[in-house]
Design a protein around this motif. Structure first.
Motif, short mmCIF file in Angstrom:
data_model
loop_
_atom_site.label_atom_id
_atom_site.label_comp_id
_atom_site.label_asym_id
_atom_site.label_seq_id
_atom_site.Cartn_x
_atom_site.Cartn_y
_atom_site.Cartn_z
N GLY A 123 -9.84 -51.09 43.94
CA GLY A 123 -8.82 -52.05 43.53
C GLY A 123 -8.32 -51.78 42.12
O GLY A 123 -7.13 -52.00 41.82
N TYR A 125 -7.85 -48.88 40.73
CA TYR A 125 -6.89 -47.79 40.76
C TYR A 125 -5.59 -48.21 41.43
O TYR A 125 -4.54 -47.60 41.18
CB TYR A 125 -7.50 -46.59 41.48
N ARG A 126 -5.65 -49.24 42.26
CA ARG A 126 -4.41 -49.76 42.85
C ARG A 126 -3.60 -50.54 41.83
O ARG A 126 -2.39 -50.64 41.92
CB ARG A 126 -4.75 -50.67 44.05
N ARG A 127 -4.30 -51.08 40.82
CA ARG A 127 -3.63 -51.92 39.81
C ARG A 127 -3.10 -51.11 38.62
O ARG A 127 -2.26 -51.61 37.88
CB ARG A 127 -4.60 -52.98 39.27
N TYR A 360 -6.68 -58.68 50.50
CA TYR A 360 -6.56 -57.74 49.39
C TYR A 360 -6.33 -58.50 48.08
O TYR A 360 -5.39 -59.30 47.99
CB TYR A 360 -5.41 -56.75 49.63
N ASP A 362 -5.27 -57.61 45.19
CA ASP A 362 -4.11 -57.26 44.36
C ASP A 362 -2.82 -57.86 44.90
O ASP A 362 -1.94 -58.25 44.14
CB ASP A 362 -3.96 -55.73 44.27
N THR A 363 -2.71 -57.91 46.23
CA THR A 363 -1.45 -58.36 46.83
C THR A 363 -1.54 -59.74 47.46
O THR A 363 -0.52 -60.39 47.70
CB THR A 363 -1.02 -57.36 47.92
N ASN A 396 -12.35 -48.96 55.16
CA ASN A 396 -12.65 -49.17 53.73
C ASN A 396 -13.81 -50.13 53.53
O ASN A 396 -14.61 -49.97 52.61
CB ASN A 396 -11.40 -49.68 53.01
#
Length: 596
Positions: A123, A125-127, A360, A362-363, A396
């Motif tokens: 998470g 690295y997604r941000r 998720y 982040d979203t 995942n």
């Protein structure tokens, strides 16, 4: 300076470098101050000798006085040169301790930051952008190194030299010393004001640099798309805009520095004028000698460098503080995924989902709702569903890239948070949907998951992934170097190399996340046959879109909008006449239309 406190642990680690360095600074500055006293004494002595020499004009003794004068001058000259040589020696030792220490700290910091990045969850690295992560580990660390090396060295040097010079000045004449140091309070005010400006501007510059690095990294990674859509000019214009913003902020900081240094020199010049004027009056009054004025001028000259360096050091410290604040921002982030303590568990591959829900972070997209199923050890299980149904999310979660919101995932009776992450993931072979190959040889890419491996094992893995013959057709075969992200290979070849990378580990659990999409039907069947031999009595999970890929699975799980709508064997699901049957019929129609 609060952000720079993080560096204290490194200073403690290298204390036996910084302590001798400080000692060398003190000694070198002692040898810097003594020559001024020697020159002042020599100046008075020379003045007196000239007067005596003049008095004996026309007498034989004048030659004797001349010889004494010459030898005295030679002695003082040799003494001053020797003192400066000794100072140079200790300056060398000072740099060898403090500057080398800064390089060691830079090395440790980069390793610590990289290791911390490695521990952070998916998470994170997604941000965050890759370019920003790189900038903090390189540019920001380099600015911090300038603080722990040159900035600290020159700060200590300035403090010690100033203390010695000011003490020497007051020992000679207190009144003259006070007049010489009158501009210093103004200097303190200017430095305080400049500090504030530099700190703000430095932080903004680093942010601009991170944005620029992220932009360049992303565009170079997507250069194929840029060229395909003929967007080179648009990309160049966008880069020019961002680069110009960085330039303007940098120029703004340069202007502050450009005004700062001349101001320092002006204050030093005022001190020199005051010294000559006040000192001249005192020489006339007989309070001091002309040699004392010469001594004071040397002191002021010696103060010129450290005072002007004060501006540069101030800039270094403020920029380092801004950079360290950015570094600390990520270093203080705790990993979302914490490793468990069960480190010696050998997997048999029994996986169970109990009322698992996942959104998720982040979203805020809810990916899975009340998931319940069990994969028994040694089973071949397939997961199918339309795009966005949650298939990759399941993979995942099994890999524990994320933790579930509610419910439990058990492996061999242990919940995932109980298991040691490294031990657990080492026993799983994972082939992601998005293939990633490193800029290295094909051999090293296949052997990536192992510390040591034989060539035969690499060849066998390539054969099992049906990519061996393709590799052997290359000129350098397994030593063929791949471009960034494996750009040298075709899509199908990249997928098969990625599969070989998973198979070479002989995993207890193998997860294929829709990684056969770019492989033709014949190659797919060959890979699945090889997989059946390799993974006999081991757990295999295959995520796919094509029913032809999964029809021989022991169990098929059908997902839709994050929920399990059906599960069973191929024949059982066809008899149900539900969602799986619809998918099957639709794919049959597609195949028939492709034939015609």
């Amino acid at each position: 300076m609060k952000h720079l406190r993080y560096l204290n642990k490194y200073f403690y680690k290298y204390k036996w470098r910084i302590i001798p360095g400080i000692i060398f600074v003190v000694i070198s500055n002692i040898f810097a101050v003594i020559p001024a006293q020697v020159i002042g004494y020599a100046f008075d002595l020379i003045t007196e000798n000239i007067q005596v020499y003049t008095l004996f004009n026309g007498f034989n003794r004048q030659e004797i006085i001349y010889d004494i004068f010459s030898k005295t001058l030679l002695f003082f000259g040799t003494l001053v040169i020797s003192l400066y040589i000794l100072r140079g020696l200790f300056l060398f030792l000072m740099r060898q301790t403090i500057i080398l220490m800064s390089r060691h700290i830079e090395f440790d910091m980069k390793n610590d930051i990289y290791q911390h990045y490695q521990r952070l969850s998916l998470g994170f690295y997604r941000r965050n952008n890759t370019g920003d992560l790189m900038a903090r580990a390189t540019e920001d660390v380099n600015r911090v190194r300038m603080y722990v090396g040159p900035a600290i060295m020159y700060t200590i040097n300035t403090f010690v030299l100033s203390l010695l010079i000011i003490t020497s000045m007051f020992n000679v004449n207190a009144k003259l010393a006070i007049f010489c140091l009158l501009p210093l309070p103004l200097l303190v005010v200017i430095i305080y004001y400049v500090n504030t400006l530099i700190f703000k501007k430095s932080g903004r510059i680093q942010e601009r640099l991170s944005d620029l690095s992220s932009f360049v990294q992303e565009r170079f990674s997507g250069i194929r798309i840029i060229k395909s859509y003929v967007r080179e000019d648009h990309t160049r214009d966008t880069f020019k805009i961002q680069s110009n913003e960085y330039k303007e902020d940098s120029m703004s900081l340069v202007k502050v520095s450009a005004l700062f240094y001349p101001t320092m020199l002006l204050l030093i010049g005022m001190s020199t004028i005051l010294t000559i004027y006040v000192g001249g009056i005192q020489v006339i009054n007989g309070s001091i000698t002309a040699g004392n004025i010469a001594e004071f001028i040397i002191y002021i000259t010696q103060l010129t460098f450290p005072v002007t360096m004060l501006g540069w050091v101030t800039s270094l410290i403020q920029r380092a503080a801004a950079s360290q604040e950015r570094i600390n921002e990520f270093l203080h982030i705790a990993p979302d995924i914490q490793s468990g303590k069960q480190s010696e568990v050998e997997l048999t591959g029994n996986i169970k989902f109990e009322h698992v829900n996942f959104t998720y972070p982040d979203t805020g997209i809810k990916a899975l709702t009340d998931i319940n199923f069990e994969i028994k050890s040694g089973e071949f299980v397939a997961i199918i569903g339309k795009t966005g149904s949650g298939k990759s999310t399941l993979a995942n979660l099994i890999m524990r890239m994320y933790d579930v919101d509610n419910g439990k995932i058990k492996v061999d009776g242990y919940t995932l948070p109980e298991l040691n992450l490294s031990n657990y993931r080492n026993q799983i072979g994972f082939v992601p949907q998005e293939v990633f190959l490193f800029s290295d040889s094909i051999k090293n890419n296949i052997a990536f998951g192992l510390d040591s491996v034989t060539d035969e094992a690499v060849y066998d893995a390539a054969k099992s992934a049906s990519v061996y013959h393709n590799i052997m057709n290359f000129e350098l075969r397994f030593e063929t170097m791949l471009g960034e992200r494996g750009i040298t290979l075709s899509g199908g070849q990249k997928q098969r190399v990625s599969i070989a990378r998973a198979l070479i580990k002989s995993p207890k659990v193998l997860i294929f996340d829709d990684c056969l999409s770019a492989v033709d039907t014949k190659t797919e069947e060959e890979i699945l046959q090889n997989l059946g031999k390799i993974m006999k009595d081991k757990t295999s999970i295959l995520i796919a879109h094509r029913i032809s890929t999964i029809k021989n699975a022991d169990k098929i799980i059908v997902l839709d909008e994050g929920k399990i709508v059906e599960q069973g064997t191929h024949n059982e699901l066809l008899k149900l006449g539900g969602r799986y049957t619809d998918l099957y019929n639709n794919q049959l129609l597609e195949e028939e239309s492709n034939v015609f």
